[in-house]
Design a protein around this motif. Structure first.
Motif, PDB file in Angstrom:
ATOM      1  N   ILE A  23      58.724   2.493  74.982  1.00 42.30           N
ATOM      2  CA  ILE A  23      58.061   1.290  74.533  1.00 42.30           C
ATOM      3  C   ILE A  23      58.129   1.035  72.982  1.00 42.30           C
ATOM      4  O   ILE A  23      58.185   0.019  72.473  1.00 42.30           O
ATOM      5  N   TYR A  24      57.909   2.247  72.132  1.00 43.62           N
ATOM      6  CA  TYR A  24      57.622   2.290  70.958  1.00 43.62           C
ATOM      7  C   TYR A  24      59.068   2.064  70.271  1.00 43.62           C
ATOM      8  O   TYR A  24      59.150   1.222  69.197  1.00 43.62           O
ATOM      9  N   GLN A  25      60.148   2.306  70.995  1.00 45.97           N
ATOM     10  CA  GLN A  25      61.655   2.017  70.174  1.00 45.97           C
ATOM     11  C   GLN A  25      61.754   0.545  70.710  1.00 45.97           C
ATOM     12  O   GLN A  25      62.270  -0.054  69.785  1.00 45.97           O
ATOM     13  N   ILE A  26      61.320  -0.020  71.899  1.00 45.68           N
ATOM     14  CA  ILE A  26      61.410  -1.571  71.997  1.00 45.68           C
ATOM     15  C   ILE A  26      60.595  -2.247  70.949  1.00 45.68           C
ATOM     16  O   ILE A  26      61.195  -3.484  70.241  1.00 45.68           O
ATOM     17  N   ALA A  27      59.316  -1.978  70.577  1.00 45.52           N
ATOM     18  CA  ALA A  27      58.566  -2.356  69.791  1.00 45.52           C
ATOM     19  C   ALA A  27      59.077  -2.466  68.225  1.00 45.52           C
ATOM     20  O   ALA A  27      59.028  -3.501  67.769  1.00 45.52           O
ATOM     21  N   LEU A  28      59.465  -1.315  68.101  1.00 43.30           N
ATOM     22  CA  LEU A  28      60.021  -1.178  66.610  1.00 43.30           C
ATOM     23  C   LEU A  28      61.367  -2.253  66.346  1.00 43.30           C
ATOM     24  O   LEU A  28      61.664  -3.068  65.631  1.00 43.30           O
ATOM     25  N   LEU A  37      50.542  -3.047  70.764  1.00 42.68           N
ATOM     26  CA  LEU A  37      49.026  -2.389  70.649  1.00 42.68           C
ATOM     27  C   LEU A  37      48.019  -3.327  71.497  1.00 42.68           C
ATOM     28  O   LEU A  37      47.215  -2.559  72.206  1.00 42.68           O
ATOM     29  N   ASP A  38      47.851  -4.472  71.174  1.00 39.64           N
ATOM     30  CA  ASP A  38      46.993  -5.284  71.775  1.00 39.64           C
ATOM     31  C   ASP A  38      47.356  -5.410  73.124  1.00 39.64           C
ATOM     32  O   ASP A  38      46.441  -5.281  73.946  1.00 39.64           O
ATOM     33  N   ASP A  39      48.632  -5.586  73.749  1.00 45.63           N
ATOM     34  CA  ASP A  39      49.023  -5.702  75.072  1.00 45.63           C
ATOM     35  C   ASP A  39      48.692  -4.469  75.979  1.00 45.63           C
ATOM     36  O   ASP A  39      47.825  -4.368  76.975  1.00 45.63           O
ATOM     37  N   LEU A 108      52.159   7.555  68.343  1.00 43.22           N
ATOM     38  CA  LEU A 108      53.604   7.432  67.662  1.00 43.22           C
ATOM     39  C   LEU A 108      53.273   6.323  66.464  1.00 43.22           C
ATOM     40  O   LEU A 108      53.950   6.594  65.358  1.00 43.22           O
ATOM     41  N   VAL A 109      52.557   5.439  66.685  1.00 43.46           N
ATOM     42  CA  VAL A 109      52.245   4.481  65.651  1.00 43.46           C
ATOM     43  C   VAL A 109      51.489   5.273  64.402  1.00 43.46           C
ATOM     44  O   VAL A 109      52.246   4.863  63.504  1.00 43.46           O
ATOM     45  N   ASP A 110      50.502   5.958  64.945  1.00 40.99           N
ATOM     46  CA  ASP A 110      49.973   6.519  63.628  1.00 40.99           C
ATOM     47  C   ASP A 110      50.660   7.573  63.093  1.00 40.99           C
ATOM     48  O   ASP A 110      50.894   7.806  61.862  1.00 40.99           O
ATOM     49  N   SER A 111      51.599   8.299  63.715  1.00 46.68           N
ATOM     50  CA  SER A 111      52.521   9.203  63.191  1.00 46.68           C
ATOM     51  C   SER A 111      53.433   8.566  62.276  1.00 46.68           C
ATOM     52  O   SER A 111      53.869   9.155  61.089  1.00 46.68           O
TER      53      SER A 111
END
Length: 188
Positions: A23-28, A37-39, A108-111
């Motif tokens: 998800i993080y890769q897609i979001a980036l 984050l909201d979803d 992941l976002v925080d890191s």
């Protein structure tokens, strides 16, 4: 049984991290980390509803019915990709993992922002000034900004226990008592 439960929780965490990383890769790539984050936050809240989770995680319910319910509930409030994620999790009986996935995504976002996450456990609820003071000390200790969550656990009697990444700072009264007890038994 305890070993199976621990292994099951570990597998759940590993699986959640994989989902979060994808998800993080897609979001980036799409530049919509904040939207995710909201979803995920909204979806995680739904995962606390036992009726909802019981329905979408049930192997007896047909997938098209699960998908219809997910789309009806979230189609207007979260992105299509977030709806798809929920449907994939429903097909695997894993919608209950959404809070763990959300937490892993937040890590992941925080890191990526250079922020270390910390959990402070105290015997009684901490006030804002106490949280700020502990956060400042932890931040200087690890050399990074800190994002703090707090919880209470009366069994530590007093003081606090802080977990920052893989570090544990134990300033609890219970640990001090246990240390004194060990010293008395050893006779030192």
């Amino acid at each position: 049984r305890k070993v199976l439960r621990v292994v099951s929780n570990m597998a759940r965490t590993v699986s959640a991290r994989r989902y979060a990383q994808a998800i993080y890769q897609i979001a980036l790539e799409k530049g919509d980390v904040d939207k995710w984050l909201d979803d995920l936050s909204l979806l995680s809240q739904s995962a606390t509803d036992q009726t909802f989770v019981g329905f979408v995680d049930s192997p007896q319910i047909e997938m098209d019915k699960k998908t219809a319910v997910v789309k009806e509930l979230f189609g207007e409030t979260v992105s299509n990709l977030a709806v798809n994620l929920t449907c994939v999790l429903a097909s695997r009986g894993a919608v209950s993992n959404l809070p763990v996935i959300t937490d892993a995504f937040q890590e992941l976002v925080d890191s990526n922002k250079g922020v270390e996450r910390a959990e402070i456990t105290s015997a009684v609820p901490l006030n804002d000034a106490q949280i700020a003071a502990i956060t400042k000390d932890l931040s200087s200790l690890v050399g990074k900004d800190i994002s703090v969550t707090t919880r209470t656990d009366e069994s530590i009697i007093g003081g606090f226990v802080a977990r920052v990444g893989d570090r544990l700072i134990d300033g609890s009264v219970k640990t001090r008592f246990d240390d004194m007890k060990r010293e008395l038994i050893r006779g030192t």
